[in-house]
Design a protein around this motif. Sequence first.
Motif, PDB file in Angstrom:
ATOM      1  N   ILE A 177      55.050  22.291  38.417  1.00 61.47           N
ATOM      2  CA  ILE A 177      53.825  23.069  38.246  1.00 61.47           C
ATOM      3  C   ILE A 177      53.721  23.428  36.771  1.00 61.47           C
ATOM      4  N   SER A 178      52.571  23.133  36.170  1.00 55.38           N
ATOM      5  CA  SER A 178      52.357  23.410  34.753  1.00 55.38           C
ATOM      6  C   SER A 178      51.375  24.568  34.607  1.00 55.38           C
ATOM      7  N   VAL A 179      51.766  25.579  33.815  1.00 60.71           N
ATOM      8  CA  VAL A 179      50.897  26.728  33.541  1.00 60.71           C
ATOM      9  C   VAL A 179      50.633  26.780  32.038  1.00 60.71           C
ATOM     10  N   ASN A 180      49.628  27.550  31.648  1.00 61.26           N
ATOM     11  CA  ASN A 180      49.309  27.660  30.225  1.00 61.26           C
ATOM     12  C   ASN A 180      50.384  28.426  29.458  1.00 61.26           C
ATOM     13  N   GLY A 181      51.048  29.350  30.152  1.00 57.18           N
ATOM     14  CA  GLY A 181      52.148  30.068  29.513  1.00 57.18           C
ATOM     15  C   GLY A 181      51.724  31.174  28.587  1.00 57.18           C
ATOM     16  N   VAL A 182      50.477  31.605  28.691  1.00 55.46           N
ATOM     17  CA  VAL A 182      50.030  32.730  27.865  1.00 55.46           C
ATOM     18  C   VAL A 182      49.868  33.959  28.756  1.00 55.46           C
ATOM     19  N   LYS A 183      49.778  35.102  28.140  1.00 58.50           N
ATOM     20  CA  LYS A 183      49.800  36.360  28.884  1.00 58.50           C
ATOM     21  C   LYS A 183      48.661  36.474  29.882  1.00 58.50           C
ATOM     22  N   LYS A 184      47.497  35.909  29.548  1.00 58.53           N
ATOM     23  CA  LYS A 184      46.339  36.056  30.427  1.00 58.53           C
ATOM     24  C   LYS A 184      46.404  35.151  31.651  1.00 58.53           C
ATOM     25  N   SER A 185      47.350  34.214  31.685  1.00 55.53           N
ATOM     26  CA  SER A 185      47.444  33.300  32.813  1.00 55.53           C
ATOM     27  C   SER A 185      47.845  34.033  34.084  1.00 55.53           C
ATOM     28  N   ASP A 186      47.189  33.704  35.200  1.00 55.85           N
ATOM     29  CA  ASP A 186      47.535  34.332  36.473  1.00 55.85           C
ATOM     30  C   ASP A 186      48.840  33.788  37.037  1.00 55.85           C
ATOM     31  N   GLY A 187      49.158  32.526  36.775  1.00 50.65           N
ATOM     32  CA  GLY A 187      50.448  31.969  37.147  1.00 50.65           C
ATOM     33  C   GLY A 187      50.615  31.707  38.624  1.00 50.65           C
ATOM     34  N   VAL A 188      51.882  31.717  39.062  1.00 52.95           N
ATOM     35  CA  VAL A 188      52.250  31.419  40.452  1.00 52.95           C
ATOM     36  C   VAL A 188      52.665  32.709  41.125  1.00 52.95           C
ATOM     37  N   GLU A 189      52.114  32.945  42.311  1.00 54.25           N
ATOM     38  CA  GLU A 189      52.483  34.118  43.113  1.00 54.25           C
ATOM     39  C   GLU A 189      53.045  33.642  44.445  1.00 54.25           C
ATOM     40  N   LYS A 190      54.206  34.159  44.819  1.00 56.81           N
ATOM     41  CA  LYS A 190      54.835  33.813  46.097  1.00 56.81           C
ATOM     42  C   LYS A 190      54.952  35.056  46.954  1.00 56.81           C
ATOM     43  N   GLU A 191      54.417  34.972  48.179  1.00 58.21           N
ATOM     44  CA  GLU A 191      54.548  36.067  49.127  1.00 58.21           C
ATOM     45  C   GLU A 191      55.783  35.855  49.996  1.00 58.21           C
ATOM     46  N   PHE A 192      56.452  36.954  50.349  1.00 57.08           N
ATOM     47  CA  PHE A 192      57.611  36.900  51.227  1.00 57.08           C
ATOM     48  C   PHE A 192      57.384  37.825  52.408  1.00 57.08           C
ATOM     49  N   SER A 193      57.891  37.408  53.561  1.00 53.74           N
ATOM     50  CA  SER A 193      57.779  38.245  54.751  1.00 53.74           C
ATOM     51  C   SER A 193      58.628  39.498  54.588  1.00 53.74           C
ATOM     52  N   ALA A 194      58.264  40.550  55.310  1.00 53.74           N
ATOM     53  CA  ALA A 194      59.029  41.795  55.266  1.00 53.74           C
ATOM     54  C   ALA A 194      60.437  41.564  55.786  1.00 53.74           C
ATOM     55  N   GLY A 195      61.386  42.304  55.247  1.00 50.81           N
ATOM     56  CA  GLY A 195      62.769  42.176  55.681  1.00 50.81           C
ATOM     57  C   GLY A 195      63.625  41.574  54.590  1.00 50.81           C
ATOM     58  N   VAL A 196      64.907  41.441  54.889  1.00 50.89           N
ATOM     59  CA  VAL A 196      65.881  40.926  53.923  1.00 50.89           C
ATOM     60  C   VAL A 196      65.882  39.413  53.975  1.00 50.89           C
ATOM     61  N   ASN A 197      65.731  38.794  52.799  1.00 55.43           N
ATOM     62  CA  ASN A 197      65.777  37.347  52.702  1.00 55.43           C
ATOM     63  C   ASN A 197      66.608  36.985  51.481  1.00 55.43           C
ATOM     64  N   THR A 198      67.796  36.436  51.743  1.00 52.63           N
ATOM     65  CA  THR A 198      68.712  36.129  50.630  1.00 52.63           C
ATOM     66  C   THR A 198      68.681  34.659  50.240  1.00 52.63           C
ATOM     67  N   ALA A 199      67.901  33.855  50.935  1.00 48.15           N
ATOM     68  CA  ALA A 199      67.842  32.416  50.607  1.00 48.15           C
ATOM     69  C   ALA A 199      67.091  32.216  49.296  1.00 48.15           C
ATOM     70  N   PRO A 200      67.597  31.337  48.432  1.00 52.36           N
ATOM     71  CA  PRO A 200      66.890  31.088  47.169  1.00 52.36           C
ATOM     72  C   PRO A 200      65.568  30.358  47.414  1.00 52.36           C
ATOM     73  N   PHE A 201      64.609  30.600  46.556  1.00 50.34           N
ATOM     74  CA  PHE A 201      63.329  29.909  46.632  1.00 50.34           C
ATOM     75  C   PHE A 201      63.023  29.352  45.249  1.00 50.34           C
TER      76      PHE A 201
END
Length: 244
Positions: free
Chosen positions: A216-240
């Motif tokens: 995934i390529s982003v502009n890398g500047v401060k105004k960029s919205d970027g990538v957002e990842k949602e996680f389910s509630a609870g403890v999740n120790t698996a790497p993403f």
Amino acid sequence: PNIRIDNANFNSPILEMVIQELTVSNNLEILNGGTLQSNGFDLTINNEFTNDGTYTPGTNTTVFNGATQQVQGTTATVFNNLDVNASTSVTLNNPITVSGDLSIMTGQLDDNGNQVTLRGNLNVTTSHVGTGGISFEGSVPQLINLPDDQASLGYMIVDNILNVTIVDNAGTAVILEIDDQLAINNGLLEIGDNRLLLDSDASVTTTGIFSSARMISVNGVKKSDGVEKEFSAGVNTAPFVIPV
């Protein structure tokens, strides 16, 4: 009315559109041995489309403009431009290829486990669902346009070494939501200043190894919205892993 191209007499019938575009207000059936040639004229279907024969779209646009519609039959149909304008949904019962642009403007495109191979650009204001996925396999750079600033895809596959780019909306950042899976198999997904939203159930995969040519390529500047990842509630120790 219905249109049925029937090869019951084994004479391989060919129906040609030679004067103007055609709207089929009910069902369109191309049976085994039958052929529909559009000669570049647009075709609008208001109910079911069954293709057991040959559909030759030429340079036309095929429009699904009904309520709850299906694409069915034994032939993996090749469309030129395909517009999903159904009020509720268009459901696929076999794989399709879109040689031109795919536009999902009203209603939902449900691939029903069948892959959509896309050679052109994607325009989407609503949503795609299904486990077959929309696979970007163009021979030129491909664009994703979101005229209403936000839309969602169930399963998206990047398989274009010339890259797939999310385009902003006249300078306004847009949001592309991935519900289930993003596969980056070849090329970049370029999001620019836009936001890529990965739902809690969404994964990011590849058939190769993530690298500077497969990420995934982003502009890398401060105004960029970027990538957002949602996680389910609870403890999740698996790497993403997010390959940015």
